[in-house]
Motif scaffolding. Structure first.
Motif, mmCIF file in Angstrom:
data_model
loop_
_atom_site.group_PDB
_atom_site.id
_atom_site.type_symbol
_atom_site.label_atom_id
_atom_site.label_comp_id
_atom_site.label_asym_id
_atom_site.label_seq_id
_atom_site.Cartn_x
_atom_site.Cartn_y
_atom_site.Cartn_z
ATOM 1 N N LEU A 42 15.165 36.880 5.024
ATOM 2 C CA LEU A 42 15.720 36.539 6.230
ATOM 3 C C LEU A 42 16.151 37.897 6.675
ATOM 4 N N ALA A 43 15.700 39.135 6.502
ATOM 5 C CA ALA A 43 15.955 40.299 7.097
ATOM 6 C C ALA A 43 15.397 40.189 8.648
ATOM 7 N N PRO A 44 16.223 40.859 9.621
ATOM 8 C CA PRO A 44 15.979 40.864 11.015
ATOM 9 C C PRO A 44 14.428 41.187 11.409
ATOM 10 N N GLY A 45 13.782 40.140 11.960
ATOM 11 C CA GLY A 45 12.507 40.401 12.518
ATOM 12 C C GLY A 45 11.303 40.118 11.278
ATOM 13 N N ALA A 46 11.705 39.905 10.240
ATOM 14 C CA ALA A 46 10.641 39.807 9.031
ATOM 15 C C ALA A 46 9.758 38.841 9.382
ATOM 16 N N TYR A 47 10.007 37.738 9.517
ATOM 17 C CA TYR A 47 9.193 36.607 9.892
ATOM 18 C C TYR A 47 8.475 36.677 11.126
ATOM 19 N N ALA A 48 8.789 37.153 12.083
ATOM 20 C CA ALA A 48 7.889 37.494 13.275
ATOM 21 C C ALA A 48 7.018 38.441 12.879
ATOM 22 N N GLN A 49 7.359 39.576 12.203
ATOM 23 C CA GLN A 49 6.371 40.707 12.004
ATOM 24 C C GLN A 49 5.253 39.935 11.121
ATOM 25 N N SER A 94 1.087 39.426 12.046
ATOM 26 C CA SER A 94 0.097 40.318 11.326
ATOM 27 C C SER A 94 -1.233 39.633 11.141
ATOM 28 N N ALA A 95 -2.345 40.115 11.493
ATOM 29 C CA ALA A 95 -3.682 39.630 11.154
ATOM 30 C C ALA A 95 -3.822 39.360 9.813
ATOM 31 N N SER A 96 -3.040 40.277 8.735
ATOM 32 C CA SER A 96 -3.751 40.137 7.329
ATOM 33 C C SER A 96 -2.930 39.092 6.875
ATOM 34 N N PHE A 97 -1.824 38.643 7.438
ATOM 35 C CA PHE A 97 -1.417 37.368 6.812
ATOM 36 C C PHE A 97 -2.114 36.052 7.227
ATOM 37 N N ARG A 98 -2.546 36.167 8.496
ATOM 38 C CA ARG A 98 -3.282 34.781 8.844
ATOM 39 C C ARG A 98 -4.637 34.841 8.021
ATOM 40 N N ASP A 99 -5.343 36.052 7.939
ATOM 41 C CA ASP A 99 -6.440 36.114 7.190
ATOM 42 C C ASP A 99 -6.313 35.387 5.608
ATOM 43 N N ALA A 100 -5.037 35.861 5.064
ATOM 44 C CA ALA A 100 -4.730 35.726 3.617
ATOM 45 C C ALA A 100 -4.412 34.088 3.564
ATOM 46 N N ALA A 109 10.741 42.955 2.330
ATOM 47 C CA ALA A 109 11.030 41.803 3.063
ATOM 48 C C ALA A 109 9.767 41.177 3.514
ATOM 49 N N ALA A 110 8.769 42.010 3.951
ATOM 50 C CA ALA A 110 7.368 40.882 3.970
ATOM 51 C C ALA A 110 6.933 40.320 2.920
#
Length: 326
Positions: A55-62, A66-72, A260-261
């Motif tokens: 729940l760190a600020p901006g962690a979910y949005a970052q 990211s393309a690496s998350f969508r690819d994974a 956080a990520a």
């Protein structure tokens, strides 16, 4: 004159046994408290720390941007779905062979499957590497025979190698519940089908498969959840360009120190797994309730249910035979 007998004094008295003192019963919540505390300390508290870190600020949005998350995420989903489909098909065929095709050593194979379930996933991956790796037995035999510099087997470092390893490792998790379901199958239906001249594929499709669908769904859902969270197979195959959500958590936390990520990806993985398991439980409960109601309506006695199933089976088989003949 004699004295009159006293009725109260002459009545024999039975000795009274003293009532034992009431035992103090321990409330049920007292017995449930130690395992709940242990579960909270070992599992819930670390999970709460992971959620809080995510729940760190901006962690979910970052992470979501990211393309690496969508690819994974896409790689994890397609590998899990493809491995589950392969395990269902291969596990169903192998379970049919073990249960209904008599061959020497069938009982030993069934016992080996129970032992296989206790193997760690990386052990199967290492076995495949020894066989088909760049320095494995297959490539070594090829180079010895042909004199080539390298062998032709290099698929283990691709997504197909990960898929093969997952199917190899997780197929017994489908076979085991299917063998248990086959052992409880009503043999009267098989006898009716064989007496009506139905061939093996038709018996499997119309008799066996409808009866073992809950076991098949249970094995498939277990394999799907385990494939979504598999880490050892992907790591030990060393497949290039294959990054799943667990591998992304490892990379973010250990290699990049971006905790956080890593926690965000872990939370997403947990939500997907729990959501799929909850969906499976809901579907199973509804299917079980529908099957129970249909059995209750069909009759109260076991003989009437058997006759009903045999009659419907014979009607479907003979009706199908007339349609095929027509």
């Amino acid at each position: 004159m004699g004295e009159a007998a006293d009725p109260v004094r002459d009545t024999p008295t039975t000795p009274t046994t003293p009532t034992p003192p009431a035992r103090r019963t321990v409330p049920a919540w007292v017995w449930a408290l130690p395992p709940v505390l242990a579960l909270g300390l070992v599992f819930l508290y670390p999970l709460a720390l992971v959620v809080r870190e995510s729940l760190a600020p901006g962690a979910y949005a970052q992470v979501f941007a990211s393309a690496s998350f969508r690819d994974a995420l896409g790689t994890t989903v397609w590998l899990a779905v493809a491995a589950t489909a392969g395990c269902l098909v291969l596990g169903f065929v192998l379970a049919l062979v073990i249960a209904f095709v008599p061959f020497p050593g069938a009982r030993a194979v069934s016992k080996f499957i129970d032992v296989f379930l206790s193997f760690p996933s990386f052990l199967i991956t290492l076995a495949l590497l020894f066989l088909y790796g760049s320095a494995g037995m297959a490539n070594g035999l090829w180079t010895d025979v042909t004199g080539a510099a390298g062998g032709p087997f290099a698929f283990l470092s691709t997504p197909w190698g990960v898929l093969l390893a997952e199917i190899t490792y997780f197929t017994p998790f489908v076979i085991r519940p299917l063998l248990a379901a086959f052992s409880q199958l009503d043999t009267a239906q098989l006898e009716v089908a064989s007496s009506l001249g139905a061939r093996a594929p038709r018996v499997v499709r119309q008799v066996i498969l409808p009866e073992v669908l809950p076991a098949l769904a249970a094995g498939g859902s277990l394999v799907l959840v385990m494939c979504l969270n598999e880490f050892g197979i992907v790591l030990f195959t060393g497949a290039k360009g294959v990054t799943t959500l667990p591998m992304l958590v490892y990379g973010k936390a250990i290699l990049e120190s971006d905790y956080a990520a890593a926690c965000v990806v872990a939370v997403v993985n947990v939500v997907i797994s729990v959501g799929l398991y909850t969906l499976y439980r809901v579907l199973v409960s509804r299917t079980g309730a529908a099957r129970a109601q249909s059995r209750t309506r069909s009759g109260a006695g076991s003989e009437s249910r058997a006759r009903s199933r045999s009659g419907s089976l014979s009607r479907s088989l003979t009706g199908g035979g007339r349609r095929a003949g027509a």
